[in-house]
Design a protein around this motif. Structure first.
Motif, PDB file in Angstrom:
ATOM      1  N   ILE A 153     -29.049  30.701 -19.359  1.00  0.00           N
ATOM      2  CA  ILE A 153     -27.922  30.063 -19.545  1.00  0.00           C
ATOM      3  C   ILE A 153     -27.730  30.139 -21.139  1.00  0.00           C
ATOM      4  O   ILE A 153     -28.703  29.977 -21.988  1.00  0.00           O
ATOM      5  N   PRO A 154     -26.551  30.708 -21.997  1.00  0.00           N
ATOM      6  CA  PRO A 154     -26.425  30.787 -23.234  1.00  0.00           C
ATOM      7  C   PRO A 154     -26.528  29.640 -23.925  1.00  0.00           C
ATOM      8  O   PRO A 154     -26.171  28.531 -23.404  1.00  0.00           O
ATOM      9  N   PHE A 173     -13.241  32.119 -23.006  1.00  0.00           N
ATOM     10  CA  PHE A 173     -14.216  31.323 -22.348  1.00  0.00           C
ATOM     11  C   PHE A 173     -14.944  32.095 -21.341  1.00  0.00           C
ATOM     12  O   PHE A 173     -15.993  32.092 -21.101  1.00  0.00           O
ATOM     13  N   LEU A 174     -14.074  32.955 -20.453  1.00  0.00           N
ATOM     14  CA  LEU A 174     -14.511  33.858 -19.395  1.00  0.00           C
ATOM     15  C   LEU A 174     -15.564  34.838 -20.115  1.00  0.00           C
ATOM     16  O   LEU A 174     -16.772  35.215 -19.590  1.00  0.00           O
ATOM     17  N   LYS A 175     -15.201  35.452 -21.058  1.00  0.00           N
ATOM     18  CA  LYS A 175     -15.863  36.486 -21.810  1.00  0.00           C
ATOM     19  C   LYS A 175     -17.346  35.975 -22.280  1.00  0.00           C
ATOM     20  O   LYS A 175     -18.210  36.601 -22.102  1.00  0.00           O
ATOM     21  N   ILE A 176     -17.229  34.821 -22.832  1.00  0.00           N
ATOM     22  CA  ILE A 176     -18.510  34.287 -23.477  1.00  0.00           C
ATOM     23  C   ILE A 176     -19.686  34.123 -22.288  1.00  0.00           C
ATOM     24  O   ILE A 176     -20.756  34.435 -22.558  1.00  0.00           O
ATOM     25  N   LEU A 177     -19.226  33.685 -21.099  1.00  0.00           N
ATOM     26  CA  LEU A 177     -20.094  33.401 -20.018  1.00  0.00           C
ATOM     27  C   LEU A 177     -20.252  34.399 -19.064  1.00  0.00           C
ATOM     28  O   LEU A 177     -21.247  34.308 -18.117  1.00  0.00           O
ATOM     29  N   LEU A 178     -19.644  35.567 -18.948  1.00  0.00           N
ATOM     30  CA  LEU A 178     -19.846  36.518 -18.041  1.00  0.00           C
ATOM     31  C   LEU A 178     -21.367  37.227 -18.154  1.00  0.00           C
ATOM     32  O   LEU A 178     -21.661  37.565 -16.915  1.00  0.00           O
ATOM     33  N   PRO A 179     -22.019  37.529 -19.110  1.00  0.00           N
ATOM     34  CA  PRO A 179     -23.451  37.917 -19.166  1.00  0.00           C
ATOM     35  C   PRO A 179     -24.198  36.831 -18.299  1.00  0.00           C
ATOM     36  O   PRO A 179     -25.436  37.471 -17.990  1.00  0.00           O
ATOM     37  N   GLU A 204     -21.942  20.346 -23.230  1.00  0.00           N
ATOM     38  CA  GLU A 204     -23.374  20.461 -23.189  1.00  0.00           C
ATOM     39  C   GLU A 204     -24.096  19.240 -23.842  1.00  0.00           C
ATOM     40  O   GLU A 204     -25.101  18.703 -23.250  1.00  0.00           O
ATOM     41  N   ALA A 205     -23.388  18.468 -24.691  1.00  0.00           N
ATOM     42  CA  ALA A 205     -24.034  17.401 -25.409  1.00  0.00           C
ATOM     43  C   ALA A 205     -23.732  16.172 -24.267  1.00  0.00           C
ATOM     44  O   ALA A 205     -24.361  15.327 -24.276  1.00  0.00           O
ATOM     45  N   ALA A 206     -22.764  16.264 -23.557  1.00  0.00           N
ATOM     46  CA  ALA A 206     -22.485  15.131 -22.357  1.00  0.00           C
ATOM     47  C   ALA A 206     -23.598  15.171 -21.173  1.00  0.00           C
ATOM     48  O   ALA A 206     -23.639  14.498 -20.387  1.00  0.00           O
ATOM     49  N   GLY A 207     -24.292  16.428 -21.168  1.00  0.00           N
ATOM     50  CA  GLY A 207     -25.481  16.371 -20.388  1.00  0.00           C
ATOM     51  C   GLY A 207     -24.841  16.082 -18.690  1.00  0.00           C
ATOM     52  O   GLY A 207     -24.166  17.037 -18.322  1.00  0.00           O
ATOM     53  N   PHE A 219     -20.605  25.206 -12.751  1.00  0.00           N
ATOM     54  CA  PHE A 219     -20.601  26.693 -12.730  1.00  0.00           C
ATOM     55  C   PHE A 219     -21.676  27.346 -13.457  1.00  0.00           C
ATOM     56  O   PHE A 219     -21.981  28.580 -13.305  1.00  0.00           O
ATOM     57  N   LEU A 220     -22.673  26.645 -14.119  1.00  0.00           N
ATOM     58  CA  LEU A 220     -23.929  27.459 -14.393  1.00  0.00           C
ATOM     59  C   LEU A 220     -24.814  27.240 -13.600  1.00  0.00           C
ATOM     60  O   LEU A 220     -25.162  26.266 -12.781  1.00  0.00           O
ATOM     61  N   ILE A 221     -25.710  28.351 -13.670  1.00  0.00           N
ATOM     62  CA  ILE A 221     -27.025  28.397 -12.502  1.00  0.00           C
ATOM     63  C   ILE A 221     -28.044  28.009 -13.308  1.00  0.00           C
ATOM     64  O   ILE A 221     -28.773  28.581 -14.078  1.00  0.00           O
TER      65      ILE A 221
END
Length: 314
Positions: free
Chosen positions: A126-127, A221-227, A289-292, A300-302
């Motif tokens: 997770i980035p 947004f999609l490009k940032i998370l693709l990896p 991310e700050a919202a936890g 959508f993040l594993i």
């Protein structure tokens, strides 16, 4: 997955029984592994049966990827028709819900494929969005991701030149092509099919300036998370980046506000700073991310391999 081996085993056992031969195939071979070449005790001594079953499995995976690809972008189809004509003096706050719903489908498919083929459920960790958030918020995010910020609009000849240098990507494999049985390959195929369907839907619409900027944010947004879903060093990543670039290019060709086409830096008077599509996407991720647990990142993040494998089996 056991069909190929079971049929070969059953046929060989039937032949062996008819000639009073106790020879049996070992059950320790790989699901699609062909027997030793020239083995006279095997009905599949030339490996034709196992090859046919691998090809059938490959086609089944392609159909699965096609189904998941269309499922991933189904929300975008509805969103395009609802938002393509929106006029607003403000800039997007973050990606559309339909954009992160694509990654929600990718997450489920990644877990399923890892359970079927083995290996990790994610291509990368997770980035961390907070490390460079200050740089992104100041409008430097596009440079930080290897992009090039543009201040002037792309018009006429510039769009034609950009189209000429667009990388051609084969989306659907040939029906006789054997795809790799891996999580990374299937995820890349799902996303390519989804992004290509997105392009076809874009070609049916005209975009306002606001709708075009919103699409720019969705793509970044999609490009940032693709990896996180597809291995960054694989050839698939370059193909996915090219298809996403084609998404923006097609929308730009159909944008009624030609002054904003290709522009990736703009001054937001309400916020008093320069924004880029990437900085907006990163700002959204930082907030979530700050919202936890109250945020949407967990959708959508594993988060954890063990938890997600249990979720898949349940």
């Amino acid at each position: 997955r056991l069909a190929g081996r079971n049929i070969s085993n059953n046929m060989n056992q039937s032949i062996a029984s008819s000639i009073q031969d106790d020879t049996k195939l070992s059950s320790k071979k790989d699901v699609f592994q062909a027997p030793l070449e020239g083995d006279p005790s095997s009905i599949d001594s030339d490996g034709l049966v196992s090859t046919r079953f691998r090809l059938a499995a490959s086609r089944a995976l392609t159909l699965y990827a096609t189904m998941k690809g269309y499922e991933a972008v189904s929300g975008l189809f509805r969103d395009i028709w609802d938002s393509c004509a929106i006029q607003s003096e403000f800039f997007p706050h973050g990606p559309n819900e339909a954009a992160w719903k694509i990654l929600e489908v990718a997450k489920c498919a990644s877990i399923d494929c890892a359970a079927a083929f083995g290996g990790d459920v994610q291509a990368g960790p997770i980035p961390s969005f907070n490390d460079d958030s200050n740089n992104y918020m100041q409008g430097g995010g596009l440079h930080g991701l290897g992009g090039t910020a543009r201040h002037g609009a792309m018009k006429g000849l510039s769009l034609d030149v950009a189209r000429m240098f667009t990388q051609k990507v084969q989306v659907y494999p040939h029906h006789l092509e054997m795809i790799d049985f891996s999580r990374n390959t299937v995820l890349a195929l799902i996303l390519k099919i989804g992004f290509k369907a997105w392009i076809e839907q874009i070609r049916l619409c005209s975009f306002s300036g606001f709708a075009y900027r919103q699409l720019q944010v969705d793509v970044e947004f999609l490009k940032i998370l693709l990896p996180h879903y597809v291995e960054e060093e694989s050839a698939y990543m370059e193909e996915l980046q090219a298809v996403l670039g084609d998404v923006v290019l097609n929308a730009g060709e159909r944008c009624v506000d030609v002054e904003c086409v290709g522009v990736t830096e703009y001054y937001d008077e309400a916020r008093g700073k320069v924004l880029t599509p990437t900085s907006i996407a990163i700002g959204f991720l930082v907030e979530e991310e700050a919202a936890g647990k109250r945020g949407i990142l967990g959708q959508f993040l594993i988060q954890d391999s063990t938890d997600n494998m249990n979720e898949s089996t349940d």
